[in-house]
Design an enzyme around this catalytic site. Structure first.
Site, mmCIF file in Angstrom:
data_model
loop_
_atom_site.group_PDB
_atom_site.id
_atom_site.type_symbol
_atom_site.label_atom_id
_atom_site.label_comp_id
_atom_site.label_asym_id
_atom_site.label_seq_id
_atom_site.Cartn_x
_atom_site.Cartn_y
_atom_site.Cartn_z
ATOM 1 N N ILE A 287 -1.685 20.674 -2.265
ATOM 2 C CA ILE A 287 -2.112 20.061 -1.483
ATOM 3 C C ILE A 287 -3.440 20.816 -0.964
ATOM 4 O O ILE A 287 -3.583 22.170 -0.841
ATOM 5 C CB ILE A 287 -1.722 20.120 0.596
ATOM 6 N N VAL B 33 3.393 22.067 -2.498
ATOM 7 C CA VAL B 33 2.209 22.229 -1.022
ATOM 8 C C VAL B 33 0.797 22.663 -1.761
ATOM 9 O O VAL B 33 -0.032 22.793 -1.362
ATOM 10 C CB VAL B 33 2.613 23.713 -1.078
ATOM 11 N N ALA B 34 1.186 23.835 -2.888
ATOM 12 C CA ALA B 34 -0.415 24.084 -4.238
ATOM 13 C C ALA B 34 -0.937 22.615 -4.244
ATOM 14 O O ALA B 34 -2.314 23.149 -4.557
ATOM 15 C CB ALA B 34 0.620 24.970 -5.391
ATOM 16 N N GLU C 225 -5.518 23.115 1.011
ATOM 17 C CA GLU C 225 -5.822 22.747 2.248
ATOM 18 C C GLU C 225 -7.352 23.135 3.149
ATOM 19 O O GLU C 225 -7.530 22.731 4.074
ATOM 20 C CB GLU C 225 -5.247 24.150 2.739
ATOM 21 N N ASP D 211 -36.656 -5.973 11.441
ATOM 22 C CA ASP D 211 -37.802 -6.835 11.256
ATOM 23 C C ASP D 211 -38.975 -6.277 11.627
ATOM 24 O O ASP D 211 -39.176 -4.546 11.334
ATOM 25 C CB ASP D 211 -37.256 -7.270 13.031
#
Length: 545
Positions: free
Chosen positions: A282, A279-280, A284, A326
């Site tokens: 990730i 979890v750490a 957030e 163009d």
């Protein structure tokens, strides 16, 4: 009707059951709307606000954060779980608000862009919304008209149409009512006008042959609707990052559990520690930082009247490293000006003259120059006014040039009135007029140099003497002028008779050529500097051909 371009006018009117002098009745229009549908494109149903909101969660990073939230609550890490939920809600809330606002702005623009068309119904000319046009409607076309449906021309008076909405080319296309061959491609169907294109000059009466998604523009819209959606560069990178993060967390979990198992640690502790480290790992804060950054860019662009439908498109715009453009109508004004005049014994570079050149024609009083001015005014269908000018951009440029030199265009046209005209044709590549010239007549011709040289036998010097025509010299001179980025037009004349003009287009006297410049927009230089500063390389598509 897919074959309208190869049918005679009589056959077309018979198949569509319409009288060109009366048009359709209102009852018949109602019947045909039920039969063929409204003259609108079939588009995908707009996303509801619910779907827009739910789409904000379709992101791998959000999936990982959701998993982290579940795990945090599972291990009773309430503060951590609530913090992650707040991050998810902030991220989706900002994205939802910005995209919903953009969609509403687009819907508002579509509603305000309703076109009106002039039609003949029940013998009366009426103005109706383009959405109510049906096959068989008689369209009345005039300069400035945005054509509301595909239609076959049945009568015209010097009409030309700008088809950039369909082909991307800004040059106007001359139209006629002539029947065409079976295998004529869309861009060469000179007896047809198409939905979304604009009448640049002339008038015409046309019969609607296709509406809605059956039009040529509708076919393009259908391809756009069916186009496969691709991920943005930012989306691809975030997906790649998400996959690596998932693999990394799984790897760390397995490694920690393996080491703990070897050391004989408690299984529950090992699992909690592994999940906590996962979890750490990730980030957030990544989604919210990315969303806020994109939202800031979206707001900044909206202040410059740019509507961004999806947040990720802001980052896609920032990924541009090369821009192809163009020239005509994009980098330039699409407003031609006479830049160079090449006569037999005189070369005039217009940029060397003052911007206000009233009366300067006295400096160029040679007969060859006078004949050039006569032909450029008499062999010309444009109308120049202070506030509004109608006609071909090259013809307008010739009249403006003559007026700037002090010539009175209307007086000259009144003095030498037109008796007969051969309109410009894409195949013939020239225009010719027969004008009353005192007690005689004069033929005035302008067009492509190669075509005119084949019609000429002599040239003219500044004293009005006929001289031998050096074709090689003029072809080389044309190449030199064209190499400067100018469009080239040739001019010729001769004394004529009041007979069929077609039989007199030979042994003309060649006058010279003119180079036309399409000036750049005033803000192009600054825009190019900004592109270069941003690391964007520009390429003109026409220079690559």
């Amino acid at each position: 009707m897919e074959n309208a371009y190869k049918l005679s006018v009589e056959s077309l009117l018979k198949q569509l059951e319409v009288d060109p002098l009366f048009g359709l009745s209102e009852n018949e229009v109602t019947h045909r709307i039920k039969k063929y549908g409204a003259n609108i494109f079939k588009v995908k149903k707009a996303k509801s606000w619910t779907l827009i909101f739910l789409n904000q969660f379709l992101n791998p990073i959000i999936y990982i954060l959701a998993a982290a939230t579940i795990l945090a609550f599972w291990f009773q890490e309430w503060l951590e779980g609530i913090a992650v939920i707040i991050v998810i809600l902030l991220n989706t809330g900002i994205g939802f608000t910005m995209e919903l606002k953009a969609n509403r702005m687009i819907e508002s623009l579509q509603k305000s862009a309703e076109l009106l068309s002039t039609v003949l119904r029940e013998g009366k000319i009426k103005s109706v919304t383009a959405a109510n046009l049906v096959p068989g409607d008689v369209l009345m076309l005039s300069p400035g008209t945005i054509i509301g449906a595909d239609a076959r021309i049945i009568h015209q008076e010097g009409i030309a149409v700008t088809e950039s909405a369909l082909t991307g080319e800004s040059n106007q296309v001359t139209k006629s009512e002539k029947v065409l061959n079976d295998d004529t491609p869309v861009y060469k169907r000179s007896n047809m006008v198409f939905k979304g294109t604009i009448v640049s000059k002339g008038n015409a009466k046309a019969i609607v042959t296709a509406t809605g998604s059956q039009t040529e523009l509708g076919s393009i819209n259908k391809l756009v609707q069916e186009a496969t959606k691709e991920d943005t560069p930012l989306g691809k990178r975030l997906n790649r990052l998400s996959h690596w993060l998932i693999l990394l967390t799984l790897f760390l979990t397995i490694v920690i559990i393996a080491i703990g198992y070897i050391e004989g640690r408690d299984w529950e502790l090992l699992i909690k520690t592994s999940i906590a480290l996962a979890v750490a790992a990730i980030p957030e804060g990544l989604p919210i930082v990315a969303t806020i950054t994109l939202a800031h860019g979206m707001v900044k662009l909206s202040k410059q009247k740019v509507i961004i439908k999806k947040l990720e498109a802001v980052q896609t715009l920032g990924e541009i490293t090369m821009m192809c453009t163009d020239k005509t109508g994009t980098l330039t004004l699409n407003k031609m000006k006479v830049s160079q005049v090449e006569l037999e014994d005189e070369s005039i570079v217009i940029s060397s003259l003052n911007s206000k050149r009233n009366g300067e024609h006295s400096k160029h009083s040679g007969l060859s120059f006078q004949k050039f001015i006569e032909v450029s005014i008499l062999c010309n269908n444009a109308h120049v006014q202070e506030e509004n000018s109608n006609g071909d951009s090259l013809e307008i440029a010739l009249l403006v040039f003559a007026e700037e030199l002090g010539y009175n265009v209307q007086d000259l046209k009144s003095k030498f009135p037109e008796v007969y005209e051969i309109p410009f044709d894409e195949n013939a590549k020239f225009m010719a007029t027969l004008n009353k010239y005192g007690d005689s007549f004069q033929i005035c011709v302008k067009g492509a140099l190669e075509t005119l040289l084949n019609l000429c036998s002599t040239g003219i010097d500044k004293n009005g003497n006929k001289i031998e025509l050096d074709r090689h010299k003029w072809l080389q001179s044309s190449e030199d002028v064209a190499s400067l980025g100018l469009r080239v037009l040739g001019f010729a004349y001769k004394q004529g008779e009041e007979t069929n003009l077609d039989n007199q287009l030979h042994d003309l006297i060649f006058i010279g050529i003119v180079g036309f410049l399409d000036p750049p927009r005033s803000d192009v230089g600054e825009a190019i500097k900004i592109y270069k500063k941003a690391g964007i390389k520009g390429i003109n598509l026409k220079s690559c051909v």
